[in-house]
Design a protein around this motif. Sequence first.
Motif, PDB file in Angstrom:
ATOM      1  N   ALA A 151      13.903  -5.679 -13.316  1.00 37.01           N
ATOM      2  CA  ALA A 151      14.136  -6.195 -11.787  1.00 37.01           C
ATOM      3  C   ALA A 151      14.072  -7.641 -11.508  1.00 37.01           C
ATOM      4  CB  ALA A 151      13.027  -5.528 -11.088  1.00 37.01           C
ATOM      5  N   GLU A 152      14.751  -8.206 -10.664  1.00 40.09           N
ATOM      6  CA  GLU A 152      15.031  -9.489 -10.440  1.00 40.09           C
ATOM      7  C   GLU A 152      13.543 -10.038  -9.938  1.00 40.09           C
ATOM      8  OE1 GLU A 152      17.126  -7.413  -9.343  1.00 40.09           O
ATOM      9  OE2 GLU A 152      19.124  -7.950  -9.307  1.00 40.09           O
ATOM     10  N   PHE A 153      12.763  -9.279  -9.186  1.00 44.89           N
ATOM     11  CA  PHE A 153      11.479  -9.638  -8.384  1.00 44.89           C
ATOM     12  C   PHE A 153      10.414  -8.502  -9.040  1.00 44.89           C
ATOM     13  CE2 PHE A 153      14.790 -11.380  -5.866  1.00 44.89           C
ATOM     14  CZ  PHE A 153      14.220 -12.754  -5.971  1.00 44.89           C
ATOM     15  N   ARG A 154       9.330  -8.815  -9.488  1.00 41.11           N
ATOM     16  CA  ARG A 154       8.301  -8.062  -9.852  1.00 41.11           C
ATOM     17  C   ARG A 154       7.038  -8.549  -9.234  1.00 41.11           C
ATOM     18  NH1 ARG A 154       8.075  -6.915 -16.051  1.00 41.11           N
ATOM     19  NH2 ARG A 154       8.504  -9.356 -15.720  1.00 41.11           N
ATOM     20  N   PHE A 155       6.186  -7.969  -8.404  1.00 43.30           N
ATOM     21  CA  PHE A 155       5.041  -8.219  -7.700  1.00 43.30           C
ATOM     22  C   PHE A 155       3.832  -7.260  -8.184  1.00 43.30           C
ATOM     23  CE2 PHE A 155       8.363  -9.664  -4.843  1.00 43.30           C
ATOM     24  CZ  PHE A 155       7.927 -11.029  -4.969  1.00 43.30           C
ATOM     25  N   PHE A 156       2.860  -7.769  -8.418  1.00 45.87           N
ATOM     26  CA  PHE A 156       1.559  -6.929  -8.578  1.00 45.87           C
ATOM     27  C   PHE A 156       0.484  -7.305  -7.503  1.00 45.87           C
ATOM     28  CE2 PHE A 156      -2.374  -5.856 -10.538  1.00 45.87           C
ATOM     29  CZ  PHE A 156      -2.322  -4.463 -11.010  1.00 45.87           C
ATOM     30  N   LEU A 157       0.451  -6.416  -6.488  1.00 45.70           N
ATOM     31  CA  LEU A 157      -0.816  -6.597  -5.635  1.00 45.70           C
ATOM     32  C   LEU A 157      -2.094  -6.070  -5.915  1.00 45.70           C
ATOM     33  CD1 LEU A 157       1.227  -5.315  -2.558  1.00 45.70           C
ATOM     34  CD2 LEU A 157       1.633  -7.351  -3.797  1.00 45.70           C
ATOM     35  N   PHE A 158      -3.181  -6.802  -5.612  1.00 46.16           N
ATOM     36  CA  PHE A 158      -4.499  -6.328  -5.980  1.00 46.16           C
ATOM     37  C   PHE A 158      -5.384  -6.806  -4.479  1.00 46.16           C
ATOM     38  CE2 PHE A 158      -6.402 -10.410  -6.915  1.00 46.16           C
ATOM     39  CZ  PHE A 158      -5.367 -11.540  -7.405  1.00 46.16           C
ATOM     40  N   ALA A 159      -6.372  -6.389  -4.483  1.00 44.39           N
ATOM     41  CA  ALA A 159      -7.447  -6.670  -3.522  1.00 44.39           C
ATOM     42  C   ALA A 159      -8.815  -6.148  -3.844  1.00 44.39           C
ATOM     43  CB  ALA A 159      -7.172  -5.975  -1.770  1.00 44.39           C
ATOM     44  N   ASP A 160      -9.867  -6.860  -3.411  1.00 43.60           N
ATOM     45  CA  ASP A 160     -11.166  -6.557  -3.574  1.00 43.60           C
ATOM     46  C   ASP A 160     -11.618  -5.138  -3.020  1.00 43.60           C
ATOM     47  OD1 ASP A 160     -12.903  -6.835  -0.877  1.00 43.60           O
ATOM     48  OD2 ASP A 160     -11.337  -8.367  -0.895  1.00 43.60           O
ATOM     49  N   GLU A 161     -12.668  -4.385  -3.703  1.00 47.04           N
ATOM     50  CA  GLU A 161     -12.999  -2.998  -3.416  1.00 47.04           C
ATOM     51  C   GLU A 161     -13.268  -2.630  -2.125  1.00 47.04           C
ATOM     52  OE1 GLU A 161     -13.649   0.635  -5.672  1.00 47.04           O
ATOM     53  OE2 GLU A 161     -13.074  -1.568  -6.513  1.00 47.04           O
ATOM     54  N   ALA A 162     -13.962  -3.624  -1.440  1.00 48.36           N
ATOM     55  CA  ALA A 162     -14.680  -3.662  -0.050  1.00 48.36           C
ATOM     56  C   ALA A 162     -13.387  -3.449   0.885  1.00 48.36           C
ATOM     57  CB  ALA A 162     -15.516  -4.589   0.353  1.00 48.36           C
ATOM     58  N   THR A 163     -12.350  -4.377   0.776  1.00 51.43           N
ATOM     59  CA  THR A 163     -11.319  -4.355   1.667  1.00 51.43           C
ATOM     60  C   THR A 163     -10.489  -3.050   1.403  1.00 51.43           C
ATOM     61  OG1 THR A 163     -11.006  -6.834   1.178  1.00 51.43           O
ATOM     62  CG2 THR A 163      -9.135  -5.672   2.055  1.00 51.43           C
ATOM     63  N   ARG A 164     -10.243  -2.364  -0.021  1.00 47.72           N
ATOM     64  CA  ARG A 164      -9.619  -1.309  -0.026  1.00 47.72           C
ATOM     65  C   ARG A 164     -10.076  -0.245   0.364  1.00 47.72           C
ATOM     66  NH1 ARG A 164      -8.998  -1.318  -6.263  1.00 47.72           N
ATOM     67  NH2 ARG A 164      -7.862   0.377  -6.090  1.00 47.72           N
ATOM     68  N   ALA A 165     -11.422  -0.036   0.283  1.00 47.42           N
ATOM     69  CA  ALA A 165     -12.186   0.875   0.904  1.00 47.42           C
ATOM     70  C   ALA A 165     -11.970   0.972   2.517  1.00 47.42           C
ATOM     71  CB  ALA A 165     -13.750   1.041   0.587  1.00 47.42           C
ATOM     72  N   ALA A 166     -12.102  -0.127   3.188  1.00 41.37           N
ATOM     73  CA  ALA A 166     -11.930  -0.298   4.550  1.00 41.37           C
ATOM     74  C   ALA A 166     -10.626   0.238   4.890  1.00 41.37           C
ATOM     75  CB  ALA A 166     -12.502  -1.713   5.173  1.00 41.37           C
ATOM     76  N   ARG A 167      -9.524  -0.074   4.132  1.00 41.89           N
ATOM     77  CA  ARG A 167      -8.232   0.187   4.441  1.00 41.89           C
ATOM     78  C   ARG A 167      -7.996   1.686   4.639  1.00 41.89           C
ATOM     79  NH1 ARG A 167      -5.296  -4.014   0.788  1.00 41.89           N
ATOM     80  NH2 ARG A 167      -5.286  -5.852   2.224  1.00 41.89           N
ATOM     81  N   ARG A 168      -8.635   2.494   3.567  1.00 40.33           N
ATOM     82  CA  ARG A 168      -8.471   3.833   3.468  1.00 40.33           C
ATOM     83  C   ARG A 168      -9.404   4.441   4.672  1.00 40.33           C
ATOM     84  NH1 ARG A 168      -4.352   3.817   1.030  1.00 40.33           N
ATOM     85  NH2 ARG A 168      -4.227   5.007  -0.780  1.00 40.33           N
ATOM     86  N   ALA A 169     -10.494   4.021   4.866  1.00 43.88           N
ATOM     87  CA  ALA A 169     -11.403   4.402   5.957  1.00 43.88           C
ATOM     88  C   ALA A 169     -10.620   4.351   7.448  1.00 43.88           C
ATOM     89  CB  ALA A 169     -12.760   3.796   6.192  1.00 43.88           C
ATOM     90  N   LYS A 170     -10.113   3.253   7.537  1.00 44.20           N
ATOM     91  CA  LYS A 170      -9.215   3.020   8.647  1.00 44.20           C
ATOM     92  C   LYS A 170      -8.185   4.194   8.739  1.00 44.20           C
ATOM     93  CE  LYS A 170      -6.640  -0.813  11.054  1.00 44.20           C
ATOM     94  NZ  LYS A 170      -5.664  -1.297  10.277  1.00 44.20           N
ATOM     95  N   ASP A 171      -7.333   4.481   7.696  1.00 43.22           N
ATOM     96  CA  ASP A 171      -6.496   5.425   7.697  1.00 43.22           C
ATOM     97  C   ASP A 171      -6.974   7.026   7.992  1.00 43.22           C
ATOM     98  OD1 ASP A 171      -4.611   3.500   7.024  1.00 43.22           O
ATOM     99  OD2 ASP A 171      -4.576   4.129   4.935  1.00 43.22           O
ATOM    100  N   GLY A 172      -8.452   6.956   7.932  1.00 45.38           N
ATOM    101  CA  GLY A 172      -8.962   8.311   8.359  1.00 45.38           C
ATOM    102  C   GLY A 172      -8.929   9.212   6.984  1.00 45.38           C
ATOM    103  N   GLN A 173      -8.817   8.532   5.691  1.00 37.76           N
ATOM    104  CA  GLN A 173      -8.366   9.599   4.558  1.00 37.76           C
ATOM    105  C   GLN A 173      -9.647   9.709   3.654  1.00 37.76           C
ATOM    106  OE1 GLN A 173      -5.184   9.080   2.228  1.00 37.76           O
ATOM    107  NE2 GLN A 173      -3.903   8.457   3.699  1.00 37.76           N
ATOM    108  N   THR A 174      -9.782  10.752   2.994  1.00 38.04           N
ATOM    109  CA  THR A 174     -10.834  11.071   2.173  1.00 38.04           C
ATOM    110  C   THR A 174      -9.924  10.974   0.705  1.00 38.04           C
ATOM    111  OG1 THR A 174     -11.656  13.051   3.424  1.00 38.04           O
ATOM    112  CG2 THR A 174     -12.534  12.782   1.107  1.00 38.04           C
ATOM    113  N   ASP A 175     -10.423   9.828   0.118  1.00 34.19           N
ATOM    114  CA  ASP A 175      -9.684   9.275  -0.893  1.00 34.19           C
ATOM    115  C   ASP A 175     -10.702   8.641  -2.057  1.00 34.19           C
ATOM    116  OD1 ASP A 175      -7.744   8.906  -3.156  1.00 34.19           O
ATOM    117  OD2 ASP A 175      -6.635   7.557  -1.727  1.00 34.19           O
ATOM    118  N   SER A 176     -10.743   9.001  -3.485  1.00 36.16           N
ATOM    119  CA  SER A 176     -11.608   8.369  -4.195  1.00 36.16           C
ATOM    120  C   SER A 176     -10.969   7.418  -5.111  1.00 36.16           C
ATOM    121  CB  SER A 176     -12.109   9.257  -5.136  1.00 36.16           C
ATOM    122  OG  SER A 176     -11.573  10.123  -5.661  1.00 36.16           O
TER     123      SER A 176
END
Length: 221
Positions: A151-176
């Motif tokens: 692919a012409e462009f390849r990106f790899f996204l990452f974020a710290d654990e607390a930010t990611r857990a907060a995003r899922r909680a905001k979506d109202g999802q149960t997800d490990s």
Amino acid sequence: MSDPTPFKIIAVDGGAATGKSSTSRAIAERLGLMHVDTGAHYRTLTYALLQAGAQADQPDSIGPKLAALQLGTEIDGRSARLSINHSVPDDAHIRSPEVNANVSKFAAIEAVREFLFNYQRSQAQVAREHGAFNGLIMEGRDIGSVIFPNAEFRFFLFADEATRAARRAKDGQTDSIAERDKRDSQRKTAPLVCPAGATRVDTGPLPLEGVVDHLCALIEA
Ligand code: C5P
């Protein structure tokens, strides 16, 4: 000679809740691309397999169940969605706690990945033939490493654990998410990795708009 068409392929990979979907959708909107969420493919397939009575700990029984599933594509605005036997299941079904708990188990099975491989690659042709898209943005875990390594462009996204857990909680999802990431990173076939040569982007400190501006600037540079 360079490709005369402006059609671009952009691969976006990363762990759960790193912002892949919101970012990819927004970039698709800005740059006029077709968006494909391959996490939704694995979720849709997991949902269909569970409905058919399949169990991830019995991989040998999965082949005949896969053979009964016919894959198709439905384009809704900028998003191309996987249909199975002519129907696209609702988000509520493919993002249920049961699918969250099983998807990475089914995604580790070689026959399941093989079943989706050609379909996912064919999405570039679907986008070209549609005529209204300037390219394809596909998100997942193995897009820049396996599906579109050139692919012409390849990106790899990452974020710290607390930010990611907060995003899922905001979506109202149960997800490990930590458990899924571990399973996705440790599987034998197409594990979650930052592909060699991909651009790493930390989405933790930036708002969505900032991540989208940053990636669009790199793509348009
Ligand atoms: O992106 P999302 O979190 O919805 O993905 C759900 C699951 O699908 C992942 O945890 C992973 O097991 C699987 N997946 C994969 N390869 C991809 C995309 C998703 O194995 N390209």
